[in-house]
Design a protein around this motif. Structure first.
Motif, mmCIF file in Angstrom:
data_model
loop_
_atom_site.group_PDB
_atom_site.id
_atom_site.type_symbol
_atom_site.label_atom_id
_atom_site.label_comp_id
_atom_site.label_asym_id
_atom_site.label_seq_id
_atom_site.Cartn_x
_atom_site.Cartn_y
_atom_site.Cartn_z
ATOM 1 N N ASP A 1 -1.687 6.044 -5.633
ATOM 2 C CA ASP A 1 -2.685 5.249 -6.270
ATOM 3 C C ASP A 1 -3.744 4.554 -5.187
ATOM 4 O OD1 ASP A 1 -1.227 5.628 -8.818
ATOM 5 O OD2 ASP A 1 0.161 4.138 -7.985
ATOM 6 N N ALA A 2 -3.282 4.275 -4.087
ATOM 7 C CA ALA A 2 -4.046 3.491 -3.198
ATOM 8 C C ALA A 2 -3.625 3.994 -1.656
ATOM 9 C CB ALA A 2 -3.957 1.964 -3.286
ATOM 10 N N ALA A 3 -4.576 3.650 -0.920
ATOM 11 C CA ALA A 3 -4.198 4.089 0.538
ATOM 12 C C ALA A 3 -4.962 2.785 1.415
ATOM 13 C CB ALA A 3 -4.873 5.238 0.980
ATOM 14 N N LEU A 4 -4.028 2.191 2.342
ATOM 15 C CA LEU A 4 -4.611 1.086 3.199
ATOM 16 C C LEU A 4 -4.496 1.533 4.735
ATOM 17 C CD1 LEU A 4 -5.163 -1.874 3.257
ATOM 18 C CD2 LEU A 4 -2.691 -2.286 3.701
ATOM 19 N N LEU A 5 -5.856 1.328 5.108
ATOM 20 C CA LEU A 5 -5.685 2.149 6.525
ATOM 21 C C LEU A 5 -6.170 0.838 7.378
ATOM 22 C CD1 LEU A 5 -6.965 4.245 4.487
ATOM 23 C CD2 LEU A 5 -8.623 4.813 6.410
ATOM 24 N N PHE A 6 -4.882 0.882 8.551
ATOM 25 C CA PHE A 6 -4.983 -0.059 9.536
ATOM 26 C C PHE A 6 -5.974 0.381 10.641
ATOM 27 C CE2 PHE A 6 -0.896 -1.958 7.868
ATOM 28 C CZ PHE A 6 -1.332 -3.078 7.402
#
Length: 330
Positions: free
Chosen positions: A73-78
């Motif tokens: 549903d979502a992607a978090l990019l560090f």
């Protein structure tokens, strides 16, 4: 985040940065305990994520991953890179969160401005990104919990190498691709010999086979041979959690020691501490700079070919501070 049940986190690349991302992952897990969290990272780094049980699954980082089948549903990019955004773009992931950088904004649905946070501590930098997914908190104090099955394996290993149950002091003697970040080998040996002799302590090196030349050089100067566990990261973290203290360079090994909660003394001389100081609950720093204004290489390529920064912190300073740290709780 109410409509997000399946979150992908694109991990940083380097071990130290990965450790710095753990408080952010902790905050995600704390607030959204019922969602699935998958981390995409280098396979060699899986252990630092799986050792605690904070995440549900690891995916191997690849240049062209096949992500659509996972229905994120979502992607978090560090990471800040264009490449990291490109990896998650075009896979049907409706929410893609990362910092504005490297010309990648068009691939993100939530491009977060980093103008006022770019030079803060790396861990706080990652935590700040969470505001885009509804988490507005400061970085919490973190001690990484080791899963019982890994901890028990580490305890068995420690019994084998330390049947007399001696004090164990660990040393992070390397630093990937950065010779200038490595404290002088003679100084490591002098410090380890002193502490080993005074406390009848076992010496343990946290290093890699790629750093064998360094470990061999230091080992040749020691009164007693060090223990060198070449093991996966989950076991390294568990072993470190059973040690009585750690001294090391600005490196991934130092950050792992810090986050498992043991007394950790980090040495900064080629790199600034403010952005990458250790975040563990019992972590301490010695930071000194050479007087030479030409010393600005950050440990990678010495412009004056002397790497004199490696000698600016003396063994007496390290020994005195480390003894104060380990004796303060007694």
């Amino acid at each position: 985040m109410n409509n997000i049940r399946n979150l992908l986190i694109h991990s940083p690349n380097w071990l130290g940065d990965i450790v710095m991302s753990i408080p952010a992952i902790y905050l995600i897990r704390e607030k959204y305990s019922d969602i699935k969290i998958t981390v995409m990272s280098k396979k060699s780094m899986f252990g630092i994520f799986t050792v605690s049980g904070l995440i549900d699954e690891c995916l191997e980082l690849k240049r062209f991953p096949h992500l659509r089948k996972y229905h994120f549903d979502a992607a978090l990019l560090f990471p800040n890179s264009f490449e990291s955004a490109f990896r998650v773009f075009g896979h049907g992931i409706k929410k893609r969160v990362g910092y504005k950088s490297d010309g990648r904004n068009f691939m993100l649905t939530d491009a977060v401005d980093r103008k006022n946070v770019r030079w803060i501590n790396t861990s706080d930098y990652y935590v700040n990104l969470l505001k885009a997914i509804g988490i507005d908190k400061k970085r919490p104090p973190i001690k990484l919990n080791i899963r019982d099955e890994i901890l028990n394996k580490a305890k068995e290993y420690m019994k084998e190498i330390n049947p007399d149950n001696k004090i164990v002091f660990a040393y992070g003697i390397g630093a990937t691709n950065s010779i200038g970040k490595i404290w002088k080998e003679e100084y490591f040996a002098e410090t380890a010999n002193y502490l080993s002799n005074k406390y009848d302590a076992l010496t343990l090196f946290i290093t890699t086979p790629n750093e064998k030349e360094i470990s061999d050089k230091i080992s040749a100067m020691l009164y007693n041979d060090p223990v060198i566990p070449y093991m996966p990261l989950d076991m390294i973290a568990a072993i470190l959690s059973l040690c009585d203290g750690f001294i090391g360079n600005d490196s991934g090994a130092m950050h792992v020691a810090s986050i498992v909660g043991i007394p950790t003394l980090a040495l900064y001389f080629a790199t600034p501490a403010y952005q990458n100081y250790p975040i563990g609950i019992n972590s301490h720093v010695i930071e000194k700079k050479p007087n030479n204004p030409a010393c600005i290489c950050g440990g990678k390529k010495c412009e004056i070919n002397t790497f004199e920064c490696r000698e600016v912190i003396k063994p007496e300073e390290v020994i005195n501070k480390f003894e104060n740290i380990i004796n303060s709780k007694k």
